[in-house]
Each structure stands twice: as C-alpha cells, then as structure tokens.
Design a protein around this motif. Structure first.
Motif, short mmCIF file in Angstrom:
data_model
loop_
_atom_site.label_atom_id
_atom_site.label_comp_id
_atom_site.label_asym_id
_atom_site.label_seq_id
_atom_site.Cartn_x
_atom_site.Cartn_y
_atom_site.Cartn_z
N CYS A 27 0.82 -1.22 0.00
CA CYS A 27 0.00 0.00 0.00
C CYS A 27 0.85 1.27 0.00
O CYS A 27 0.45 2.29 -0.55
CB CYS A 27 -0.92 0.02 1.22
N GLY A 68 4.40 -3.00 5.27
CA GLY A 68 3.15 -3.54 5.78
C GLY A 68 3.33 -4.96 6.29
O GLY A 68 4.40 -5.55 6.19
N ASN A 97 -2.15 -4.05 9.62
CA ASN A 97 -3.59 -3.88 9.49
C ASN A 97 -4.31 -5.20 9.25
O ASN A 97 -5.45 -5.23 8.80
CB ASN A 97 -3.94 -2.86 8.39
N GLY A 101 -3.58 -5.36 2.02
CA GLY A 101 -4.42 -4.24 1.62
C GLY A 101 -4.39 -3.94 0.13
O GLY A 101 -5.41 -3.61 -0.46
N GLY A 105 -7.24 -7.73 -0.40
CA GLY A 105 -7.81 -8.05 0.91
C GLY A 105 -7.69 -9.50 1.33
O GLY A 105 -8.55 -10.04 2.03
N SER A 186 -3.00 -0.75 12.75
CA SER A 186 -3.70 0.20 11.90
C SER A 186 -4.96 -0.41 11.30
O SER A 186 -5.16 -1.63 11.34
CB SER A 186 -2.78 0.66 10.76
N THR A 187 -5.77 0.44 10.71
CA THR A 187 -6.97 -0.02 10.04
C THR A 187 -6.72 -0.17 8.54
O THR A 187 -5.76 0.37 7.99
CB THR A 187 -8.12 0.98 10.23
N CYS A 188 -7.61 -0.90 7.89
CA CYS A 188 -7.69 -0.93 6.43
C CYS A 188 -9.17 -0.92 6.10
O CYS A 188 -9.77 -1.97 5.84
CB CYS A 188 -7.00 -2.16 5.85
N SER A 190 -10.97 0.01 3.66
CA SER A 190 -11.41 -0.50 2.35
C SER A 190 -11.32 -2.02 2.31
O SER A 190 -12.23 -2.70 1.84
CB SER A 190 -10.60 0.14 1.23
N GLY A 191 -10.20 -2.56 2.81
CA GLY A 191 -10.03 -4.01 2.84
C GLY A 191 -10.97 -4.69 3.81
O GLY A 191 -11.43 -5.82 3.58
#
Length: 215
Positions: A27, A68, A97, A101, A105, A186-188, A190-191
């Motif tokens: 990402c 990542g 995340n 990502g 996903g 962390s967040t993802c 969209s994924g």
C-alpha cells in the motif's frame, strides 16, 4: 498518518540530509513521492536487506524501512529476523492492518482468528489457515535488537505516542544502538469493508486485545 509523523520528525530533528527511506511493495509503495528525502525501492519483503546495504555504503545515514504486514511478516520474515539478529542500525516501521491491503484483501500472517478476508470468506480457521503471529514478540529476544514497540494511530493520543516511539527509534539508529522496530496497529477500512469510524472501533475492540500496545 504515519507518513505525516515521519515527515514531521525528519524536519524537527533536522535529518533530511541523513535520512534514507526504503519503500516497500504494498500500500505504501509510493512513499518516495510523499517525503522529499533520498529513497530506495525494495523488492517485496527485501527492505531490511536493502536497508542493510544502504547503511553499509553510507554509514553516516539514518536508514529506515516502511513496510506492511504482508511485506514484513510474510515474504520478508527472513530478512527482518536476520537484520535484527545482526543488530543492523536501521529502523523498521511496520504497519499491521491484519490484511493484504493492496492486492485484494487476502489473509495475512496477522489476520485474526475468525476474521473474514478474500481468502478466508468464512473467517480464519486455525485448522486450515494456522494461527496469526506477532512479529514484535518473535524478534524481541534477539541480541541485536535495541528497541521494539507496538503503537497505534486510531486516536490523537496514540498518534502522539507513535510519534514519540518513532523519534526514539530514529535516535537509537543515529546512536548506533542496533535494530529498532516500531509496529503500528492500523486499520484498512477499504479491505475490511467498513467506514473509517467503524474500522477504528473494530480495531480497538478486536485487534488491540491480541496485539497489545507497549514496548
């Protein structure tokens, strides 16, 4: 958010002429477009090996990787562990995340049990998919490691704490103290197929109990 923290620290610490970043495959592949310092692009998972070479060629530099969980804890596990074991004076910034990502996903090594992804549509089953693992705990016992911390950026207080952690890691690298790892939970969204607000809440309720914050 973490890109912004890094940019702020490089400016505040006056190290723009010394900092060299190693961009990942993932990402954050275009990190070199966002922060105006010298960068190298690494093959997938190979950032710690490339950072090792950069530092040995330019020993006066402050070298960091930005990776990542798919990059560092899947294809790059070996490079990460061996750079840490050698005590390379580099900083690995690790975004966890719990998912791949960039590529659609899929399940990552950090995907939680029961978590639905593109490759675990019914949830991660340990009998089929194995268990998630924690990179920070895995390398904490290595003698070449000087600083390991797990932080997050899901609210302003933790953003400030993450900035302090990355500053400390940069200072350790410049002092020649050995390998530093700053993991950022962390967040993802969209994924994960959630709104940003819902993703932050899911992180707090599900990821933090497993990936506990602290040094």
């Amino acid at each position: 958010v973490v890109h912004k923290i890094i940019a702020e620290l490089i400016e505040e610490m006056g190290i723009a002429d010394k900092a060299i970043g190693v961009a990942p495959v993932g990402c954050a592949v275009f990190a070199y477009k966002y922060i105006d310092i010298d960068w190298q692009e690494a093959a997938h998972g190979r950032a710690p090996a490339l950072a090792t070479a950069v530092l040995r060629l330019v020993p006066s530099s402050m070298v960091f990787t930005y990776q990542g969980d798919g990059d560092m804890s899947a294809i790059g596990t070996g490079e990460t562990i061996h750079a840490a074991a050698r005590g390379e004076n580099i900083v690995a910034i690790y975004i966890n995340n719990a998912i791949y990502g960039m590529t659609g996903g899929q399940m990552a090594p950090t995907t939680l049990l029961g978590m639905k992804t593109a490759t675990t549509p019914y949830g991660r089953d340990p009998r089929l998919n194995g268990y998630p693992y924690k990179v920070a705990e895995m390398i904490a016992h290595l003698d070449g490691v000087t600083y390991i911390t797990r932080q997050s950026v899901y609210n302003p207080a933790h953003v400030r704490q993450t900035k302090k952690a990355i500053r400390k890691a940069f200072e350790n690298a410049m002092a020649g103290n050995g390998f530093s790892l700053v993991e950022v939970v962390s967040t993802c969204n969209s994924g994960w197929k959630m709104s940003p607000v819902a993703a932050n809440k899911w992180l707090e309720e599900n990821m933090l109990p497993f990936y506990q914050l602290g040094d």
